[in-house]
Design an enzyme around this catalytic site. Sequence first.
Site, PDB file in Angstrom:
ATOM      1  N   SER A 139       0.874  -1.023   0.054  1.00 15.81           N
ATOM      2  CA  SER A 139       0.036  -0.062  -0.191  1.00 15.81           C
ATOM      3  C   SER A 139       0.899   1.013   0.053  1.00 15.81           C
ATOM      4  CB  SER A 139      -0.811   0.044   1.182  1.00 15.81           C
ATOM      5  OG  SER A 139      -1.487   1.251   1.581  1.00 15.81           O
ATOM      6  N   TYR A 152      -1.817   0.646  10.433  1.00 16.65           N
ATOM      7  CA  TYR A 152      -1.718  -0.383   8.996  1.00 16.65           C
ATOM      8  C   TYR A 152      -0.509   0.095   8.160  1.00 16.65           C
ATOM      9  CZ  TYR A 152      -3.842  -0.814   4.148  1.00 16.65           C
ATOM     10  OH  TYR A 152      -4.030  -1.264   2.921  1.00 16.65           O
TER      11      TYR A 152
END
Lengths: 248, 463
Positions: A139, A152
């Site tokens: 990501s 995250y």
Amino acid sequence: MQPAHKTLLLAGGTSDIGRETALCYARAGWRVLLAARDVGEARRNADDIAARTGTQVSVHRLDVLETDQLQAFLDALPTLPDTVVCVIGELGDQTLAQRDFSHATRVLRTNFEGPSLLLSLLAERFLARGSGTIVGVSSVAGLRGRASNYVYGAAKAGFTAFLSGLRNRLAPEAIHVLTVNPGFVRTRMTAGMKLPPILTAEPSEVGGAIFAAAEKAKKDVIYVRKIWWLIMQVIRSIPERVFKRLKL
Amino acid sequence: MIEATDGRLAPVPGIAIRRAEFSGWGRYPRHQSGLVTLTAPADLTRWISGQTGVIARGNGRAYGDAAVGEKVTLSTRSLNRICAFDRQSGRITVEAGLLLSELMSVVVPLGFFPPVVPGTKFVTIGGMIAADVHGKNHHRDGGFGDHVEGLTLALPNGDVLSCARDENPELLDATIGGMGLTGTILNATFVLKPIETGFLRQTTIVAPDLAAAIAALSRTGDTTYTVAWIDCLARGASLGRSLIFAAEHAGRADLAASGSAGDAFPPPRPGRISVPVDLPGWTLNRLSVSAFNEAYFRLGAAKAGTPRLVEWNPYFFPLDGVGGWNRIYGRRGFLQYQCVIPTAQAQAVLSEILERVSRHGSASFLAVLKQLRAGRGLLSFPMEGLTLTLDLPMSAGVFMLLDALDTLVVASGGRLYLAKDARQSRSTFEAGYPNLPRMRDLRRATGAGGRVSSYQSARLGIQ
């Protein structure tokens, strides 16, 4: 080698990106092994992919948090895949992760530990065979920590570093490692969020980009929408003393 | 049209309800409702029990308020999987939220075609069953509902029932054409028909007036697909002047004879034009539509007589090529009026309707005439007769005009199509749908009464 004889292992077979990626491979004639925690949901996708493409799709139970089961999971597969695509991940809830250690641990393990261990076991088997392609969906959140999602982001940063190191190690062995930074994607994970259309990819776009980058162009790192590369260059170049005061 | 306004609302564990403004394809009326998107059939059955005022919504192509829940609108768009497909027999089972366009992109290249398609491919299979949609082949093949072998229905208490000819057949017939009012359709099974090419062999017939148009539709009754396009601004002796498009699926021999060397199953070309913004209301005035109609009529008439091959996509879905065409009517929206008139009265009543529309000067972009036979479901729209479809931009006088047309329709024993309806009265509805009491009984028996409801069902008093 005939593509018809190739096999894809898709880890995260119930996710929107996983489904579309598997469809891309199946359309190209690949056999698909769909691995997921929820086998009922995975079955639903497997039937759909088989109906649309006429290829063989099987379902395999996989929970990457059960790390002691990963070897057994791989042993039970009908064949060692030619390519593995790991799309497993969980955004989690940042504010919850700040006060609830078990949630934070879960986010870290689901996005970093589980996928990394799974791919490293596959890397050993690919090495033994002398061929294979490893794709990890990471990501842009892993490229710089931000207040809104740093647990995250930290896990994804770890995963990105892991993939980079694995690529470095396996390059002389002709085993290809691809890191995918999707940017915003219109999926269940982002449902209800207001996302700028120009920065937001459809899951099918991500699937197509993965197939092209892994099987044709043999790229190392891709941003599904190229503009994300530029955005991340800018974000990464902001000095920390300025960055820490920004609300991004 | 869904515009989200704020965040989470009702506390159902794991399932968010977003408050949003909804309308149908006609963009009138607009209502507030909660939007729920379920990602798996299992979520639905867990969530639905205890809810009230819920209706399922597919792709929002019903024109009025049929797919807006009184309290909650349940989007089925994530239920878009193909569950099984037998490439020998053409039997296919799909989830209710699958778009027809997506289905066709899979099956047409394999030499299969849906048994019935409506005028747009941007509808879900669940919506096609709920509205028992008809196509240009209704006079021969019936509606989509006639081809449904079976379906799975989630009742409001969370029970899931299989419905087929030999299993809950009453519920099946109430669900076909039932506008989602028996529960939520989860999946359906039907058989696709084999085609040799993706082309149609089309013959155009010019009809100088309404009588000639009706005669031509009747004369071409053996042809699989027929439809008449009416220039509804033509008056006097030319009232009802039409182009009739009759077509069959073209065989390989037709394609070879045409000298075409291209793809036998041409994929739909993406629309090159779209309407990106709401056009101001005056764009469609009598002059501009008149000019369009004249050009369209002359162009069609010039091609009349000799059969020619056309691709399936432009033949069946001409308006799909213009993205967001509903925006040409501006933000105020428009009404689509579709009625069916029993055959015996058709010519007299339709000519009266056309006369009044023409006198009113309501610019109608689209006026379509088709032949129908009886429908299958309790609330199915089709009956033996002729159906006329008109688009009318929103204006002050339009409601009065349509109320007057309703009187003509009711007097003839006809009815209005629920998938298009945004404004008919209860009395018009009740007069047109004699099976309504049975539908009410069935809704009481399954617990759907009062719990499964749309703004339309409330407006029309379908308890």
